[in-house]
Design an enzyme around this catalytic site. Structure first.
Site, PDB file in Angstrom:
ATOM      1  N   GLU A 130       0.808  -1.229   0.000  1.00  0.00           N
ATOM      2  CA  GLU A 130       0.000   0.000   0.000  1.00  0.00           C
ATOM      3  C   GLU A 130       0.836   1.272   0.000  1.00  0.00           C
ATOM      4  O   GLU A 130       0.566   2.218  -0.748  1.00  0.00           O
ATOM      5  CB  GLU A 130      -0.946   0.023   1.209  1.00  0.00           C
ATOM      6  CG  GLU A 130      -2.174  -0.874   1.079  1.00  0.00           C
ATOM      7  CD  GLU A 130      -1.899  -2.327   1.408  1.00  0.00           C
ATOM      8  OE1 GLU A 130      -0.773  -2.645   1.857  1.00  0.00           O
ATOM      9  OE2 GLU A 130      -2.805  -3.163   1.222  1.00  0.00           O
ATOM     10  N   HIS A 139     -10.442  -5.099  10.954  1.00  0.00           N
ATOM     11  CA  HIS A 139     -11.119  -4.838   9.685  1.00  0.00           C
ATOM     12  C   HIS A 139     -12.400  -4.024   9.845  1.00  0.00           C
ATOM     13  O   HIS A 139     -13.210  -3.985   8.935  1.00  0.00           O
ATOM     14  CB  HIS A 139     -11.459  -6.158   8.988  1.00  0.00           C
ATOM     15  CG  HIS A 139     -10.298  -6.801   8.301  1.00  0.00           C
ATOM     16  ND1 HIS A 139      -9.239  -7.330   8.978  1.00  0.00           N
ATOM     17  CD2 HIS A 139     -10.026  -6.977   6.984  1.00  0.00           C
ATOM     18  CE1 HIS A 139      -8.365  -7.843   8.103  1.00  0.00           C
ATOM     19  NE2 HIS A 139      -8.811  -7.626   6.893  1.00  0.00           N
TER      20      HIS A 139
END
Lengths: 362, 326
Positions: B60, B129
């Protein structure tokens, strides 16, 4: 920046070798022809010497200005490493790109940024290359494709891959050169960027300036494998280690890397073995804490300016008068930059709120 | 007007903008061959090819930086994070590079790019998450932060985000991709920084954004059956925040509840309340209340997760409390 304040224009490139073909690998000696006819070789060596002298004299004035409080914040000097910037920039085309870290004064000047606007930026003045909003660590010049001056170790390495991506996207033959210190090879951003650059065949030359200390931490105390060029193998990339106190060794290696990037569209990782003669930043003594005076003095014997001077002397290319003239010219330019910065206005307070966002769409 | 899912509305916006401007490209994990982890980019690789729909390694920080570098030299990247939870690995690039580049270069380098992906909790994905990042991102000068609630807003706001010359953080609701609604065909843009009054009433103002705007509408419909009509102000863009619309509503209703998916401390709601107490002090009939995730990491167990999340019952209780009905 407001339109009212005109920036100093960038100096035109006057290096005769800037667009020359790069010769295949040769001994890095003054005999190296660099693909140029003999007269141009001498001219090139003089230009390189001038570039290094200018960086050196400019930064000596930076240290002085810092001591007087005219420059604030963090200020990282490049003294001792000038052969890397001079050699590399002498090979770039105007449409190539440069991305670098916070030790950026030398590279900015070698790329052709006006010493005036660089000094004005360090002084925090409106006429600075970044309008006085960036400072020492954030020198930018869009007209020269000089894309900063970045302050987080390693974070700009992916940006260079992105510039390479854009070149590929448009089908161009430019290259992007990215400079960073050897301490950056341990950070994730470096590895992520090299992986993508190799995977996607991006025209980027990654240049590790190995001055052997990440701030005060010796490479041996920070890096399990001190042979940092082995990092290239991890990403199936060509890697090389260079004695970077010899500007021609720098030119040879960078020249080949640029050629690879332009023609094969492949990246290269170069380790430039160098030494910084000053502390990490202005608050750090040159020696005495993490390195000895003796070590410093030993390394200063291989001052890149001295190395080139001696070679030119030996070749009879540098009469004493010429050397003094080159030095004097550099001092005059540095003084002029100081004077220009000193009499430039501070940014108006209205600038505080400018350049946070742009109000345009495309 | 066609009825589309939020997912297809985003896909339509991407497709139209990729056609409109060849400097625009989409880059991220699984966006191309896999058609997107959430299928937002479905079909785009076939139509636009691998230079414009680009699969990346799981990296990322790296590909966010690649996007930024390419934007510095004139491309207009859309960087997809598979979820914003993973974008934390790239936060240095978003904050230190993208948000500040224009300023620290003295205006020389705008960052015309979008960082997008699903944000907020879904169902039983547990702590790592399930989080809403908008208060972190909205803290940063130089960024715009967009949180569409409906398919139409998703399309109109994404098209505007892609055309904007600033770095735009575009937070899609992970639970919203399958929601449906009418979406205008073809050219349809919504200006960034404009809130939307999604329900009208005079009893109380509910300020919300993203997924919570849907909850606010649901609450408004429930309260309407009890004869309580509320304004629902959907911020749509958290930064810049349309404080004018909030003020107009609160001056009418004299009461406010702020609803958000994130945690309480230093949340978006804290900013909204700060604004209301400064600009609408004399208009208020009661303290402004906030509804948010409980101040704990998201638990996995279904009952605990439900208890941790803001919901209709908590929002209705808050509205009734500011109306002194409970």
């Amino acid at each position: 920046m407001t339109d009212a304040i005109k920036r100093e224009p960038a100096r035109p490139a006057k290096n005769p070798a800037a667009t020359a073909q790069v010769a295949p690998r040769e001994e890095a000696t003054p005999a190296s022809n660099n693909g140029l006819p003999p007269d141009d070789q001498v001219a090139l060596r003089k230009e390189l010497l001038k570039s290094m002298f200018l960086q050196r004299r400019f930064e000596e004035r930076c240290a002085e200005a810092y001591a007087l409080g005219k420059i604030g914040g963090f200020c990282h000097l490049y003294i001792g490493q000038e052969a890397i910037s001079a050699g590399t920039m002498s090979l770039l085309r105007p449409d190539d790109y440069v991305v670098t870290s916070y030790r950026d004064h030398g590279q900015a000047i070698a790329r052709g940024m006006s010493p005036r606007t660089v000094m004005a930026e360090l002084f925090g003045r409106q006429t600075g290359c970044s309008g006085g909003k960036g400072g020492s660590m954030h020198l930018f010049d869009k007209s020269l494709n000089f894309l900063g001056g970045h302050g987080i170790v390693g974070s700009h390495v992916p940006l260079a891959a992105g510039v390479g991506w854009a070149i590929k996207y448009r089908g161009g033959d430019q290259v992007c050169v990215c400079f960073f210190g050897e301490a950056a090879v341990n950070i994730g951003a470096f590895h992520e960027a090299l992986n993508m650059a190799s995977l996607w065949k991006l025209p980027v030359v990654f240049i590790i300036e190995n001055n052997r200390y990440g701030m005060g931490t010796a490479i041996s105390r920070a890096t399990a494998n001190e042979d940092v060029t082995t990092r290239a193998a991890a990403y199936k990339m060509h890697g090389e280690s260079i004695d970077a106190q010899d500007v021609f060794a720098v030119r040879d290696a960078v020249g080949r890397a640029i050629q690879l990037a332009r023609t094969e569209k492949t990246p290269t990782l170069l380790e430039m073995r160098t030494y910084r003669f000053m502390g990490h930043s202005m608050s750090d003594a040159a020696s005495g804490t993490y390195r000895t005076k003796e070590e410093l003095e030993e390394n200063m014997k291989r001052d890149p300016i001295l190395v080139l001077r001696e070679k030119m002397h030996a070749a009879g290319e540098l009469p004493e008068g010429d050397l003094a003239k080159i030095d004097e010219e550099a001092k005059v330019i540095a003084q002029d930059a100081w004077d220009y910065a000193d009499k430039s206005p501070e940014p108006p307070l209205s600038e505080l709120w400018e350049d946070v966002v742009v109000d345009t769409t495309s | 007007m066609a009825v589309l899912t939020y997912r297809d509305a985003l896909n339509q916006a991407l497709r139209e903008e990729l056609i409109r401007d060849d400097r625009v490209f989409l880059m991220g994990e699984e966006v191309a061959q896999y058609n997107g982890a959430y299928k937002v980019s479905k079909g785009l690789l076939d139509e636009f090819g691998p230079m414009r729909i680009v699969d990346t390694p799981i990296t990322e920080l790296g590909f966010a930086g690649v996007g930024i570098g390419s934007a510095m030299v004139g491309l207009r990247p859309i960087i997809e994070f598979m979820t914003w939870n993973f974008a934390l690995l790239a936060i240095d690039q978003v904050v230190n590079s993208a948000a500040k580049m224009l300023y620290m270069s003295g205006g020389q380098f705008p960052m015309p790019m979008v960082f997008r992906g699903p944000n907020g909790s879904a169902l039983q994905l547990s702590a790592q998450h399930s989080q809403a990042w908008e208060s972190w991102l909205a803290h940063i000068p130089g960024l715009k932060v967009v949180t569409p609630a409906t398919p139409a807003d998703a399309k109109g706001l994404l098209k505007s985000a892609i055309r904007d010359d600033n770095p735009v953080v575009f937070l899609e609701g992970e639970m919203l991709y399958n929601t449906r609604g009418e979406v205008p065909d073809g050219e349809y843009t919504i200006p960034l920084g404009k809130a939307d009054l999604k329900r009208e009433g005079d009893a109380c103002t509910i300020v919300a954004h993203g997924k919570m705007a849907l909850l606010a509408m649901q609450v408004a419909d429930t309260l309407a059956k009890e004869g309580i009509a509320v304004d629902v102000v959907d911020l749509r863009t958290v930064r810049p925040m349309d404080v004018e619309t909030i003020a107009i509503s609160v001056r009418k209703t004299n009461r406010a509840v702020v609803l958000e998916e994130g945690w309480e401390i230093c949340g978006v709601g804290a900013q909204v309340v700060d604004f209301i107490q400064r600009e609408c002090f004399d208009d208020l009939d009661s303290p402004v209340l906030r509804v948010h995730q409980e101040d704990v990491p998201m638990p996995y167990a279904k009952n605990l997760e439900k208890a941790a999340k803001p919901d209709a019952a908590k929002a209705i209780a808050a509205v009734k409390k500011v109306m002194y009905l409970a």
